[in-house]
Design an enzyme around this catalytic site. Structure first.
Site, short mmCIF file in Angstrom:
data_model
loop_
_atom_site.label_atom_id
_atom_site.label_comp_id
_atom_site.label_asym_id
_atom_site.label_seq_id
_atom_site.Cartn_x
_atom_site.Cartn_y
_atom_site.Cartn_z
N LYS A 51 0.88 -1.29 -0.10
CA LYS A 51 0.05 -0.05 -0.14
C LYS A 51 0.90 1.06 -0.06
O LYS A 51 0.85 2.17 -0.71
CB LYS A 51 -1.15 0.07 1.09
N ALA A 68 -1.21 0.69 6.56
CA ALA A 68 -1.62 -0.60 7.65
C ALA A 68 -2.59 -1.58 7.06
O ALA A 68 -3.29 -1.30 6.25
CB ALA A 68 -2.17 -0.08 8.87
N ASP A 69 -2.25 -2.71 7.45
CA ASP A 69 -3.22 -4.00 7.03
C ASP A 69 -3.53 -4.87 8.28
O ASP A 69 -2.32 -5.29 8.74
CB ASP A 69 -2.90 -4.78 5.96
N THR A 70 -4.38 -5.39 8.67
CA THR A 70 -4.70 -6.26 9.70
C THR A 70 -5.48 -7.53 9.20
O THR A 70 -6.26 -7.32 8.25
CB THR A 70 -5.94 -5.46 10.70
N GLY A 105 0.14 -5.19 10.22
CA GLY A 105 1.30 -5.03 9.58
C GLY A 105 1.17 -3.24 9.41
O GLY A 105 0.03 -2.85 8.95
#
Length: 196
Positions: A51, A68-70, A105
């Site tokens: 991203k 961010a990525d969950t 992340g």
């Protein structure tokens, strides 16, 4: 540095606001596919960095973008956002009565080329849920924008989560303790805040 949050998540926005950080929102459509050989934390870190790469060319030297990525992992299975109510029910049925891991992340990418990528892990314990509880949650909260089909801050978290090992805020979508520490290390905290 001027902070940019590249997220549509109201939870991430609130967490950064609660930290006392001023930021601008910038959004780009970025696909969330990942190479199949990646596992668990690697997936979250890859997606956050992927991203951030979409924003790199448009950053001024004094700007820093936060992406961010969950993801939710049940064993090695990655549970992303459900496409519909049936998929949400299937995910919640798999999670209930078990422990699972949530990884977020994060990528901090500065316009001067510096980049930090990290992830945080929280283990979440769910009590067994009844089909009626799962159906009620989906019908009233429509968790289709949430990895694993639930939000810990929602009704199902209040009635179903019995214990967390790790950061609660990580489960909400941003490990703010790590974000703060890395922003301080990069010299990116605004003047007037501790650590700036």
């Amino acid at each position: 540095m001027r902070l940019i949050l590249a997220s549509n998540s109201p939870r991430r926005r609130q967490l950064l606001t609660d930290l006392g950080l001023a930021y601008e929102i910038r959004l780009h459509d970025v696909d969330e596919d990942f190479p199949p050989h990646l596992q668990r934390a690697e997936v979250a870190e890859y997606l956050a960095a992927h991203k951030a790469a979409a924003y790199a060319a448009g950053l001024a030297p004094d700007e820093l973008v936060i992406t961010a990525d969950t993801i939710v992992c049940l064993g090695d299975d990655v549970l992303n956002k459900p496409a519909n109510a049936a998929e949400a029910a299937a995910m919640l049925t798999r999670l209930q009565g078990r422990a699972h891991d949530v990884f977020t992340g994060v990528c901090l990418r500065a316009g001067d080329g510096r980049q930090v990528v990290f992830s945080d892990q929280t283990t979440v314990h769910f009590r067994p849920l009844s089909p009626a509880e799962i159906d009620f949650y989906i019908a009233h909260y429509q968790p289709f924008d949430k990895a694993g089909a639930y939000g810990a801050q929602d009704w199902v978290g209040m009635v179903g989560v019995t214990r967390l090992e790790g950061s609660y805020f990580n489960v909400m979508g941003l490990p703010v303790h790590r974000v703060w520490a890395e922003l301080a290390r990069l010299g990116a905290l605004p003047a007037g805040l501790p650590g700036a």
